[in-house]
Motif scaffolding. Structure first.
Motif, PDB file in Angstrom:
ATOM      1  N   ARG A 150       0.824  -1.204   0.000  1.00  0.00           N
ATOM      2  CA  ARG A 150       0.000   0.000   0.000  1.00  0.00           C
ATOM      3  C   ARG A 150       0.864   1.262   0.000  1.00  0.00           C
ATOM      4  NH1 ARG A 150      -3.953   3.217   4.066  1.00  0.00           N
ATOM      5  NH2 ARG A 150      -5.136   4.238   2.418  1.00  0.00           N
ATOM      6  N   LEU A 189       0.806   3.996  -2.989  1.00  0.00           N
ATOM      7  CA  LEU A 189       0.442   5.395  -2.769  1.00  0.00           C
ATOM      8  C   LEU A 189       1.503   6.336  -3.338  1.00  0.00           C
ATOM      9  CD1 LEU A 189      -0.929   5.077   0.866  1.00  0.00           C
ATOM     10  CD2 LEU A 189      -2.260   5.888  -1.105  1.00  0.00           C
ATOM     11  N   ASP A 247      -3.428  11.500  -2.394  1.00  0.00           N
ATOM     12  CA  ASP A 247      -3.863  10.704  -1.247  1.00  0.00           C
ATOM     13  C   ASP A 247      -2.619  10.109  -0.589  1.00  0.00           C
ATOM     14  OD1 ASP A 247      -4.999   9.006   0.606  1.00  0.00           O
ATOM     15  OD2 ASP A 247      -5.835   7.617  -0.869  1.00  0.00           O
ATOM     16  N   GLY A 278      -2.751   8.315   2.213  1.00  0.00           N
ATOM     17  CA  GLY A 278      -3.065   7.140   3.009  1.00  0.00           C
ATOM     18  C   GLY A 278      -2.608   7.340   4.432  1.00  0.00           C
TER      19      GLY A 278
END
Length: 460
Positions: free
Chosen positions: A73, A77, A116, A118
């Protein structure tokens, strides 16, 4: 046993279509070790190196290829953030065990976009100085807890460099900036006591500043210095001139960032739970491809874990830990007094072992962990105490007084290192259930699969 790494023709870092990689909905029953280990595994690439090299490749003077990058992730990102600013990033075939290589082709950075972050500290701290080099507005936001992570040093630094930033006085996400296509640079002072990422983010973009950057840290302490050393090494490998004339001062000369192809080292910090497993279960665990020389703080495990009674050996590019009989085999491990200011990301695994020791421990130098994915000090104390332990918070760390532990729910707080710390304790304590094991997807999506494969038939 040799653990086969996860791979498939259509690579998916989160494994949504692979039942072996994704835990079932609800709390994840932590496996309990019932026999000594004999395991050998290969880990995905370093998150810290992957995200630094992605940034540098996007700012370089030509295309670069990252071999064996991390696919998680956090790295996804970062890839998306750079793509949003007009960088071309393509997956290309490679021989890595955990997914394709990445081909990064720089382009003129463009604003008018939203990024974004995260819960990725590298994205929220590295990308604003990069975005300041774009032309136009760029908005930043992230997960709910990301809005609680320290960001004021980045925001104040950009303003001091002449960048227009609007944060409504929060000093945190969400905020926006207006890039003018260039940053003058020059001299800058910041307090990076809360995170070395504040320094690294500025250093990574600094070669593209018109006058480069002379950066001075004004705080009393600076955590995780090896991560700054990593940043400097990455810059120098691309031909950037970086000097540190005195502690806490860095000088980056303006100039081109060379395009290069390179291989990402395995993530040594992600090795911590697997190596700790040998101390709990006994037996041996071998990590393939352990570098002889590295700037990764995970290399400190080679000297930290023997203090719990384990034996570390090196050979043929691998690192092997021998936990002897292990805690499950009746061995006891000593409590320790440690200063982990060099590498706070190792603290959750070390504290999990300390909770299983036979004497008290004090782990200090980690006050900055209160501003990580969650307040890790409060979270570790709460979860260990919830299983019957006795952990108290110090100004700069934790005091652990080992007690017999029992099963129960272990909350991850959406924090990957909290989840893996619970898995370590679960090896020794029956009935531990981890709420949020999927949080390991932040840096190691394959953790549940690798953890189960580590034990094979020795699991209950």
């Amino acid at each position: 046993m040799q653990i086969s790494p996860y791979s498939k023709p259509e690579f998916n870092p989160y494994g949504e279509n692979d039942s072996e990689d994704v835990a079932a909905p609800g709390p994840w029953p932590a496996p309990v070790a019932t026999a000594p280990l004999l395991a050998r595994l290969q880990l995905p690439g370093s998150k810290s190196l992957t995200n630094r090299e992605l940034v540098l490749a996007a700012l370089a003077n030509g295309p670069s290829t990252l071999r064996w990058p991390l696919h998680s992730r956090d790295s996804a990102l970062m890839v998306q953030a750079l793509k949003t600013l007009n960088t071309e990033i393509k997956e290309v075939p490679g021989d890595g065990a955990y997914g394709p290589d990445l081909r990064i082709t720089p382009a003129e950075l463009e604003g008018g976009v939203s990024i974004d972050c995260g819960l990725a500290g590298t994205v929220m701290r590295f990308m604003p100085p990069v975005a300041a080099l774009a032309l136009g507005p760029v908005a930043f936001d992230g997960d709910e807890y990301a809005r609680h992570r320290p960001m004021r040093p980045v925001i104040d630094a950009l303003r001091a460099l002449g960048v227009d930033v609007n944060d409504d006085g929060r000093g945190a996400l969400p905020f926006s900036l207006y890039g003018m296509g260039a940053v003058e640079g020059g001299e800058l002072s910041i307090d990076a006591s809360a995170s070395s990422q504040f320094v690294s983010g500025l250093l990574l973009a600094a070669p593209r500043f018109t006058r480069g950057l002379t950066l001075r840290h004004t705080g009393e302490r600076l955590p995780s210095l090896p991560h700054i050393d990593m940043t400097i090494a990455c810059l120098r490998a691309r031909g950037v001139t970086v000097d540190s004339p005195e502690p806490g001062v860095w000088v980056v000369a303006p100039g081109e960032i060379a395009a290069i192809d390179l291989t990402i080292e395995p993530d040594l910090s992600n090795a911590a739970p697997f190596l700790a497993a040998a101390i709990v279960a006994g037996g041996t665990v071998t990590i393939q491809g352990w570098p002889d020389v590295t700037t990764q703080v995970g290399a400190d495990l080679e000297t930290l874990l023997p203090q719990f009674g384990a034996t570390i050996s090196r050979g043929d590019g691998d690192l092997t830990i021998d936990g002897g009989r292990g805690i499950r085999g009746g061995a006891s491990i000593p409590g320790l007094d440690l200063d982990l200011s060099r590498g706070g990301e190792l603290a959750p695994a070390i504290i999990a072992l300390a909770a299983l020791a036979d004497s008290p421990s004090r782990i200090v130098g980690i006050g900055h962990l209160r501003g990580h994915e969650t307040d890790r000090l409060a979270a570790l104390a709460a979860e260990i105490n919830g299983l019957g332990g006795a952990v108290s918070e110090l100004d700069d760390g934790l005091a652990i007084d080992p007690r017999p532990l029992h099963g129960g729910l272990w909350k991850s707080y959406d924090d990957h290192r909290m989840a893996t710390a619970g898995a370590i304790i679960g090896l020794a304590v029956e009935g531990v259930q981890i709420d949020g094991i999927e949080s390991t997807g932040k840096t190691l999506p394959q953790f549940p699969k690798l953890w189960h494969a580590l034990w094979g038939p020795s699991l209950t």
